[in-house]
Design a protein around this motif. Sequence first.
Motif, PDB file in Angstrom:
ATOM      1  N   LEU A  83      -8.885 -35.225  -9.658  1.00 56.88           N
ATOM      2  CA  LEU A  83      -9.160 -36.446 -10.423  1.00 56.88           C
ATOM      3  C   LEU A  83      -8.627 -36.347 -11.850  1.00 56.88           C
ATOM      4  O   LEU A  83      -8.100 -37.326 -12.384  1.00 56.88           O
ATOM      5  CB  LEU A  83     -10.663 -36.740 -10.432  1.00 56.88           C
ATOM      6  CG  LEU A  83     -11.247 -37.229  -9.109  1.00 56.88           C
ATOM      7  CD1 LEU A  83     -12.762 -37.299  -9.201  1.00 56.88           C
ATOM      8  CD2 LEU A  83     -10.658 -38.573  -8.726  1.00 56.88           C
ATOM      9  N   ALA A  84      -8.737 -35.174 -12.454  1.00 54.16           N
ATOM     10  CA  ALA A  84      -8.216 -34.979 -13.812  1.00 54.16           C
ATOM     11  C   ALA A  84      -6.708 -35.159 -13.833  1.00 54.16           C
ATOM     12  O   ALA A  84      -6.160 -35.815 -14.739  1.00 54.16           O
ATOM     13  CB  ALA A  84      -8.604 -33.599 -14.337  1.00 54.16           C
ATOM     14  N   GLU A  85      -6.011 -34.602 -12.850  1.00 54.25           N
ATOM     15  CA  GLU A  85      -4.553 -34.763 -12.775  1.00 54.25           C
ATOM     16  C   GLU A  85      -4.180 -36.218 -12.543  1.00 54.25           C
ATOM     17  O   GLU A  85      -3.240 -36.739 -13.164  1.00 54.25           O
ATOM     18  CB  GLU A  85      -3.992 -33.893 -11.655  1.00 54.25           C
ATOM     19  CG  GLU A  85      -3.998 -32.414 -11.967  1.00 54.25           C
ATOM     20  CD  GLU A  85      -3.431 -31.591 -10.827  1.00 54.25           C
ATOM     21  OE1 GLU A  85      -2.616 -32.117 -10.041  1.00 54.25           O
ATOM     22  OE2 GLU A  85      -3.808 -30.421 -10.730  1.00 54.25           O
ATOM     23  N   LYS A  88      -4.595 -38.153 -15.762  1.00 53.50           N
ATOM     24  CA  LYS A  88      -3.509 -37.876 -16.704  1.00 53.50           C
ATOM     25  C   LYS A  88      -2.259 -38.678 -16.335  1.00 53.50           C
ATOM     26  O   LYS A  88      -1.560 -39.184 -17.207  1.00 53.50           O
ATOM     27  CB  LYS A  88      -3.152 -36.396 -16.713  1.00 53.50           C
ATOM     28  CG  LYS A  88      -4.174 -35.542 -17.413  1.00 53.50           C
ATOM     29  CD  LYS A  88      -3.753 -34.080 -17.354  1.00 53.50           C
ATOM     30  CE  LYS A  88      -4.825 -33.172 -17.922  1.00 53.50           C
ATOM     31  NZ  LYS A  88      -4.464 -31.753 -17.783  1.00 53.50           N
ATOM     32  N   LYS A  89      -1.963 -38.818 -15.051  1.00 52.84           N
ATOM     33  CA  LYS A  89      -0.799 -39.558 -14.618  1.00 52.84           C
ATOM     34  C   LYS A  89      -0.955 -41.050 -14.845  1.00 52.84           C
ATOM     35  O   LYS A  89       0.011 -41.747 -15.133  1.00 52.84           O
ATOM     36  CB  LYS A  89      -0.534 -39.319 -13.128  1.00 52.84           C
ATOM     37  CG  LYS A  89      -0.065 -37.907 -12.825  1.00 52.84           C
ATOM     38  CD  LYS A  89       0.132 -37.732 -11.339  1.00 52.84           C
ATOM     39  CE  LYS A  89       0.526 -36.319 -10.999  1.00 52.84           C
ATOM     40  NZ  LYS A  89       0.687 -36.107  -9.561  1.00 52.84           N
ATOM     41  N   LYS A  90      -2.163 -41.566 -14.743  1.00 51.07           N
ATOM     42  CA  LYS A  90      -2.400 -43.002 -14.859  1.00 51.07           C
ATOM     43  C   LYS A  90      -2.523 -43.467 -16.294  1.00 51.07           C
ATOM     44  O   LYS A  90      -2.244 -44.619 -16.588  1.00 51.07           O
ATOM     45  CB  LYS A  90      -3.702 -43.391 -14.118  1.00 51.07           C
ATOM     46  CG  LYS A  90      -3.620 -43.243 -12.632  1.00 51.07           C
ATOM     47  CD  LYS A  90      -2.729 -44.305 -12.065  1.00 51.07           C
ATOM     48  CE  LYS A  90      -2.684 -44.209 -10.548  1.00 51.07           C
ATOM     49  NZ  LYS A  90      -1.887 -45.222  -9.935  1.00 51.07           N
ATOM     50  N   THR A  91      -2.983 -42.627 -17.209  1.00 53.82           N
ATOM     51  CA  THR A  91      -3.148 -43.071 -18.600  1.00 53.82           C
ATOM     52  C   THR A  91      -1.797 -43.065 -19.292  1.00 53.82           C
ATOM     53  O   THR A  91      -1.056 -42.084 -19.258  1.00 53.82           O
ATOM     54  CB  THR A  91      -4.126 -42.149 -19.364  1.00 53.82           C
ATOM     55  OG1 THR A  91      -3.672 -40.796 -19.261  1.00 53.82           O
ATOM     56  CG2 THR A  91      -5.529 -42.276 -18.836  1.00 53.82           C
ATOM     57  N   PRO A  92      -1.465 -44.179 -19.938  1.00 54.95           N
ATOM     58  CA  PRO A  92      -0.176 -44.253 -20.645  1.00 54.95           C
ATOM     59  C   PRO A  92      -0.248 -43.425 -21.928  1.00 54.95           C
ATOM     60  O   PRO A  92      -1.280 -43.295 -22.558  1.00 54.95           O
ATOM     61  CB  PRO A  92      -0.024 -45.741 -20.983  1.00 54.95           C
ATOM     62  CG  PRO A  92      -1.401 -46.287 -20.939  1.00 54.95           C
ATOM     63  CD  PRO A  92      -2.200 -45.422 -19.990  1.00 54.95           C
TER      64      PRO A  92
END
Length: 94
Positions: A83-85, A88-92
Amino acid sequence: MKASLLFLLACTAVLALGARADTPGEPKALVQKVQELAQKATAMAKDAFSRLRESEAAQQARQWLSDNAELAKQRLVWLKEQLAELWKKKTPDV
């Protein structure tokens, strides 16, 4: 388990003797009384066996939980990392 059955049989015998003492000289009444007491003893035995099965099931469930607790913790840690990874990928990047 055998001790429980022996105890149940002993109780039934005592109840039959008590029924005979309650109804001296009346065979039909004695038979009816013994049948009633036997039905009560049977119900008590079924209840005891039911509780025993429930107890065994609870014990098996506790054992399963204790055996699998560490695996569940590992899976939760892995899920948290995933979920942390993903987060990180989804937040701009701002």
